[in-house]
Design an enzyme around this catalytic site. Structure first.
Site, PDB file in Angstrom:
ATOM      1  N   HIS A 188       0.638  -1.023  -0.092  1.00  0.00           N
ATOM      2  CA  HIS A 188      -0.182  -0.023  -0.064  1.00  0.00           C
ATOM      3  C   HIS A 188       0.411   1.675  -0.002  1.00  0.00           C
ATOM      4  CE1 HIS A 188      -2.840   2.640   0.754  1.00  0.00           C
ATOM      5  NE2 HIS A 188      -4.393   1.766   1.038  1.00  0.00           N
ATOM      6  N   ARG A 201      -6.580  10.121  -0.042  1.00  0.00           N
ATOM      7  CA  ARG A 201      -6.563  10.893  -1.152  1.00  0.00           C
ATOM      8  C   ARG A 201      -8.233  10.855  -2.101  1.00  0.00           C
ATOM      9  NH1 ARG A 201      -3.248   6.415  -4.104  1.00  0.00           N
ATOM     10  NH2 ARG A 201      -3.724   5.702  -1.514  1.00  0.00           N
TER      11      ARG A 201
END
Ligand code: FAD
Length: 636
Positions: free
Chosen positions: A250, A270
């Site tokens: 990740h 995000r």
């Protein structure tokens, strides 16, 4: 062996995360007597840590969304190495599984007009993640537990016993699957953490739902129990694993302070507007849009920022590229000397949203950074970097029934392979757990209806002897020291960027570690891990000694498959073979065990069905498929 508890069930589910609970609910709904076994406390599976949400094309936030778009996104995210049948079932069934969860009591966040709200996530064309703030996994588990209690109450009303057809065994670790003379699964063997006593579950059908393998790596978002147990149990029982080279790093784990290095920073940061910057303050992701995604992602900050309010007329910000792309980009920035003070990059939401919006949308992230790193994410950027997060590879299963190759064995969730190809899209795991957890429960229940088994004594004797081995040695290795070396080896040599010489070194190092794993000792006389004369009750050193076997086997599979695959794709990046190869796309790498040694075979994938192929433009297919695989009329 009279002192070993023996219990009889129709279906035994190993794992109490989303996949395990959904499988168990289904088996019980089919009328089967079902056991749910979990290594940790009930309710503390990985699934509760899932923050961002569950991907399902319900079309609530954008009516253009549908299963075909979700299918396409999933295949693109997995770089076309996915089991297309699993991707199809997943995209078609995920909405029903979310609505079902709501009917069972899940309280999802809502849109203004009262529908289940859906948020943006990397690689998903439309806002698609059903969510509950950034605590979606917790709500999923809470709801499934509530459903289990409801079913137990029904059983109490009918049989006077809450556990009559559905019983939970928490803090119970399975160390072996048991097989009968006909080579079929006949149960599972394990120990109870609290007492150290052994227990045999006799059952014709076993569902593996044990989650991931992250604890084989040093920097990981995974917690202590993710030691690849289900992967190893399947191999030891004669089943196979596919595509173990694909490990997802990740892009955004915490990088500071060291005690929390690796802990996840959800992609929702995000999705909700957060941007990645290097030490020069540059939004660097625009420099890393790969050719296959060039037409789908914004090339200027202005367009990227417009997309949040007007997604139909603008392209997505490159911060929302699939995880493998973002992780590699961060890695490159840090390597080029443009990283943050502690070896990551900056993730900035503070300059993008108002403090109250951040706290409302990302309460856990706000809390996590404040508590653990003394950083106020409403006022300053976070420092983030790649962390081992998820394994795409896993038990090879039949897509429709979740059956493994060994009769009576089923697998669902992160422990199974195929669904996510070479790279999983965020949010596709929670929906995967529900879709294939249900299918595994159905498959197991159906199989159990037609099968009767009994456990041979020799199987139990062998399992006891194996579990007691670390106690039998007077001297030997400290399991914690061996674990640390294993993690360091995997991190340094089989990590995010791989090379032939390093992978060869890794395989050699793992060979040596294997011998040491076979020599770990935990008895007081060995002086290795215990300071007092104690038995196997709550003995973490012993538990780790047993877990090491699993991490060892799984690590060998990852390293060998990573060496074999001479291309870069999704969660497998080879410095020496940086390109994707259409020839390799057709190949699954299959691991099995022969006499305890990991064997690797290449296996050609079945071609995608024509109607699914026709969902893609020819130009896109050409980026992934060989000439021979392109639709017939398009070849010329
Ligand atoms: P898990 O939830 O991992 O559960 C495994 C179970 O197996 C546990 O109960 C464990 O105790 C048990 N077990 C293991 N070994 C044994 C054994 N030997 N004997 C008995 N029991 C055993 N995915 C998304 O889709 N959306 C997200 O927003 C998201 N966020 C995430 C955030 C974090 C921090 C992490 C770590 C993951 C996230 N993921 C997300 C991924 C997702 O949470 C996991 O892939 C998923 O929860 C795995 O579910 P599972 O049911 O397969 O296994």
């Amino acid at each position: 062996m009279t002192d070993i508890e023996r219990l009889r069930y129709d279906v035994v589910v190993i794992g109490a995360g989303g996949a395990g609970l959904r499988a168990a609910i289904e088996a019980r709904l089919q009328g089967k007597k079902t056991a749910i076994i979990s290594k940790s406390l009930f309710g503390k599976a990985h699934t509760v840590m899932a923050e961002g949400g569950a991907a399902a094309a319900m079309g609530n936030a954008n009516p253009n969304d549908n299963w075909q778009v979700h299918f396409r996104d999933t295949m693109r995210g997995g770089k076309f190495l996915n089991s297309w049948r699993m991707a199809e079932l997943h995209a078609k069934e995920a909405p029903d599984r979310i609505w079902e969860l709501e009917a069972w009591g899940a309280l999802f966040d809502r849109t203004k007009d009262g529908k289940i709200s859906q948020r943006n996530f990397g690689g998903h064309e439309y806002p698609r993640l059903a969510h509950v703030g950034d605590r979606t996994g917790l709500e999923l588990i809470r709801t499934c537990q509530q459903k289990i209690v409801a079913l137990q109450q029904e059983d109490h009303a009918e049989f006077g016993d809450y556990d009559a057809r559905l019983k939970v065994f928490a803090e119970t670790t399975i160390t072996r699957l048991l097989k009968d003379e006909q080579g079929r699964i006949c149960g599972a063997f394990g120990y109870i953490r609290e007492t150290g006593k052994f227990v045999v579950f006799e059952a014709p059908a076993v569902v593996l739902a044990t989650g991931g393998i992250g604890k084989s790596f040093k920097v990981t978002s995974n917690s202590w129990e993710y030691t690849g147990d289900g992967h190893a149990l399947a191999l030891l029982a004669g089943a196979s694993l596919i595509n173990m080279e694909f490990v997802q790093f990740h892009p955004t784990g915490m990088v500071w302070p060291p005690s929390v290095k690796g802990i996840l920073v959800t992609e929702s940061v995000r999705g909700d507007g957060g941007v990645l910057k290097n030490s020069d303050g540059k939004r660097f992701m625009f420099d890393y849009i790969p050719d296959v995604f060039k037409d789908k992602y914004a090339t200027s900050e202005e367009e990227a920022d417009r997309w949040y309010d007007d997604p139909d007329n603008n392209r997505r910000p490159p911060e929302l590229l699939p995880r493998d792309e973002v992780a590699r980009a961060i890695n490159s920035e840090v390597k080029a000397g443009r990283g943050s003070p502690h070896g990551g990059v900056f993730l900035d939401i503070a300059s993008r949203l108002k403090p109250e919006q951040i706290i409302k949308r990302l309460p856990s992230m706000h809390h996590q950074f404040k508590e653990l790193a003394d950083v106020d994410i409403t006022a300053e950027p976070m420092e983030v970097g790649p962390t081992c997060h998820y394994v795409m590879g896993g038990v090879e299963v039949d897509p429709d029934t979740a059956a493994a190759s060994v009769p009576g064995l089923f697998a669902a969730g992160e422990v199974s392979g195929g669904m996510h190809g070479s790279n999983r899209l965020g949010g596709n795991s929670l929906s995967d757990l529900l879709v294939f957890g249900r299918r595994a429960g159905l498959g197991a229940a159906e199989y159990a209806s037609a099968t009767t088994v009994s456990v041979p004594d020799a199987e139990v004797e062998a399992a006891v002897a194996e579990a007691m081995e670390p106690y039998q040695r007077d001297t030997g290795e400290n399991p914690y020291a061996v674990h640390q070396e294993l993690q360091q080896t995997m991190n340094d040599l089989v990590g995010i960027i791989r090379r032939e010489d390093e992978l060869e070194q890794a395989i050699e190092a793992l060979g040596k570690l294997r011998d040491r794993v076979g020599n770990v000792a935990v008895a007081p006389s060995a002086g290795a891990t215990v300071t007092e004369d104690r038995g196997p009750a709550y003995h973490p050193g012993w538990h780790l000694a047993l877990d090491l076997r699993n991490m060892m086997i799984v690590s060998e599979c990852v390293a060998r498959a990573a060496l074999e695959r001479q291309e870069s794709r999704g969660g497998h990046t080879r410095d020496d073979y940086p390109k994707m190869s259409a020839d390799w796309r057709k190949i699954n790498l299959v691991c099995s065990l022969r006499d305890g040694v990991v064997e690797l075979k290449r296996q050609e994938m079945s071609p995608m069905r024509e109607d699914l192929l026709s969902l893609f433009e020819l130009d896109e297919l050409k980026k992934y498929l060989t000439e021979g695989e392109l639709p017939a009329e398009e070849k010329n």
